[in-house]
Design an enzyme around this catalytic site. Structure first.
Site, PDB file in Angstrom:
ATOM      1  N   ASP A   1       3.638  15.568   2.786  1.00 44.38           N
ATOM      2  CA  ASP A   1       3.071  14.967   1.572  1.00 44.38           C
ATOM      3  C   ASP A   1       2.537  13.571   1.890  1.00 44.38           C
ATOM      4  O   ASP A   1       3.042  12.567   1.384  1.00 44.38           O
ATOM      5  CB  ASP A   1       4.134  14.901   0.474  1.00 44.38           C
ATOM      6  CG  ASP A   1       3.565  14.430  -0.854  1.00 44.38           C
ATOM      7  OD1 ASP A   1       2.350  14.575  -1.071  1.00 44.38           O
ATOM      8  OD2 ASP A   1       4.348  13.893  -1.671  1.00 44.38           O
TER       9      ASP A   1
ATOM     10  N   ALA B   1       4.606   8.933  10.563  1.00 45.81           N
ATOM     11  CA  ALA B   1       4.648  10.392  10.438  1.00 45.81           C
ATOM     12  C   ALA B   1       4.068  11.078  11.674  1.00 45.81           C
ATOM     13  O   ALA B   1       4.669  12.029  12.205  1.00 45.81           O
ATOM     14  CB  ALA B   1       3.892  10.828   9.190  1.00 45.81           C
TER      15      ALA B   1
ATOM     16  N   CYS C   1      -3.604  14.622  -1.351  1.00 50.53           N
ATOM     17  CA  CYS C   1      -3.984  13.968  -2.608  1.00 50.53           C
ATOM     18  C   CYS C   1      -5.322  13.248  -2.473  1.00 50.53           C
ATOM     19  O   CYS C   1      -5.651  12.374  -3.272  1.00 50.53           O
ATOM     20  CB  CYS C   1      -2.893  13.003  -3.064  1.00 50.53           C
ATOM     21  SG  CYS C   1      -2.543  11.662  -1.902  1.00 50.53           S
TER      22      CYS C   1
ATOM     23  N   ASP D   1       9.784   8.268   6.347  1.00 48.10           N
ATOM     24  CA  ASP D   1       8.744   7.430   5.766  1.00 48.10           C
ATOM     25  C   ASP D   1       8.607   6.164   6.601  1.00 48.10           C
ATOM     26  O   ASP D   1       9.572   5.718   7.235  1.00 48.10           O
ATOM     27  CB  ASP D   1       9.060   7.059   4.318  1.00 48.10           C
ATOM     28  CG  ASP D   1       7.800   6.723   3.531  1.00 48.10           C
ATOM     29  OD1 ASP D   1       7.261   7.621   2.855  1.00 48.10           O
ATOM     30  OD2 ASP D   1       7.343   5.564   3.608  1.00 48.10           O
TER      31      ASP D   1
END
Length: 419
Positions: A323, A303, A363, A272
């Site tokens: 994710d 990332a 998302c 992260d």
């Protein structure tokens, strides 16, 4: 013989918005939003000179036939969010509906907390519970509330929600706004003090909660959104069911996927860009050390940069989770988001050993499930790997989708086998 719809007089509807043909068709099909660009005329109440910010309005087509009532925003791109099929003039009627709908939302979630493995759940999910502009998450004994519109971020609404959400086991209710939405909606700062504190309870808005048998820390004054990502709860469990060997969790945040996989894998790397998120992930690891089978390491890195470096080094993994945060904050950003999703998935596919598992998520509600799946398929074709779809998943059951409001189907999770 069918009767003609009743055309209402101005004093029967109060303030109103007349929508264009496109919006009228969408409302008839069950959509719940009216964009500002689809409003043809705003009609203030009799004697008024302006529309009420956050007030109730009647939605009507060009023939003045009503669709029902909505809460109005003078600032948002979404000018109106439908709250009833009936015209309502008085806010008290709307608040009575809110009470009924909150109780129905709580009744829907109660069975999700009965097996003892999870004590945290989304209690209210905005339009999915017929409560536009209201989100409430429960972390064991703490409820975090978001009021996201001019019509809901009002003191009378806070009083109703504080009373209805203070169910058995809840000790504290706090309001935590989304900074970006607060700015877009021109909302005032929320109350600094909790909306509810149970007698005898003291201390900061922190707690430890349980998700799929894992103990996790939560601080209402830190982190993203309302805190942990409860919408991924069932996808965490699914990932653990498929994960094996050496695993890589990209955009791990506070370790959700990584810690679930660490119970079954041999080694897990969680990545992260946020140091504070990884510090919380390490604390969560310590809370669950006895359950961990894998050696776990945390890497602070961007990332894309890390995936490029690992790809260039020909690093190999048995399981990879992607994710990332929402790449497409607006519809115009969707094209760029697709490029990002394709690059991330292509590099992950190349890094998996034969028989490996890829769990890939999006998302971005501006990216549909079909668009995301097609982009991952393009990455699979470019990778030259044989890729099979094992599961197509969405958000957990406490985040239900409204079939006539595609925006509620925001979370996509694909589980793939790569040979």
């Amino acid at each position: 013989m069918d009767r003609e719809p009743k055309l209402l007089e101005a004093d029967e509807v109060g303030p109103a918005a007349v929508v264009n043909h496109k919006a009228a068709d969408k409302l008839r099909a069950g959509h719940l939003w009216v964009y500002r660009t689809d409003v043809e005329e705003l009609i203030p109440a009799l004697g008024a000179v302006a529309m009420p910010a956050g007030g109730l309005i009647t939605l009507m087509d060009a023939r003045r036939i009503p669709f029902g009532s909505a809460i109005y925003s003078e600032a948002s791109v979404i000018a109106a969010r439908k709250v009833s099929a009936e015209p309502k003039i008085h806010r008290g009627e709307y608040l009575e509906d809110v009470v009924t709908r909150v109780r129905a939302a709580l009744a829907l979630r109660t069975p999700m907390l009965t097996d003892g493995s999870t004590d945290s759940v989304r209690l209210i999910f905005s339009e999915a519970d017929d409560l536009p502009g209201i989100v409430a998450d429960r972390y064991r004994n703490l409820v975090v509330l978001q009021l996201l519109t001019q019509g809901t971020a009002q003191d009378d609404m806070r009083e109703v929600l504080a009373r209805e959400l203070a169910v058995e086991g809840v000790d504290v209710i706090v309001e935590r706004p989304d900074p970006r939405i607060r700015e877009l909606e021109k909302l005032p700062a929320p109350p600094a003090e909790p909306l509810f504190v149970r007698e005898g309870h003291a201390g900061p808005a922190k707690t430890e909660f349980t998700l799929n048998g894992l103990k996790l820390g939560f601080d209402a004054n830190a982190g993203q959104k309302t805190g942990a990502f409860l919408d991924q709860r069932m996808n965490y469990a699914a990932a653990a069911a498929y994960a094996h060997g050496e695993a890589l969790d990209i955009c791990t945040y506070q370790g959700g996927f990584a810690l679930h996989m660490a119970r079954v894998c041999t080694h897990v790397t969680g990545v992260d860009a946020s140091r504070s998120a990884l510090e919380t992930a390490e604390q969560n690891l310590e809370r669950n050390r006895a359950q961990m089978k894998a050696e776990v390491e945390w890497v602070e890195a961007d990332a894309f940069e890390l995936l490029r470096a690992y790809d260039a080094e020909k690093r190999q993994f048995d399981t990879i989770v992607l994710d990332p945060p929402a790449f497409a904050k607006t519809k115009r950003a969707a094209e760029g988001a697709m490029r990002g999703y394709k690059e991330m998935n292509l590099r992950a596919l190349r890094m998996l050993r034969p028989g490996g598992t890829l769990i890939t998520c999006s998302c971005s509600h501006h990216v549909s499930r079909e668009e995301f799946t097609a982009t991952v398929a393009e990455a699979a074709a470019d990778s030259g790997r044989h890729v099979r779809m094992l599961e197509t998943r969405g958000a957990a059951l406490d985040h239900p989708e409204v079939l006539t409001l595609p925006e509620t189907a925001y979370l996509k999770c694909l589980i793939l086998r790569v040979d």
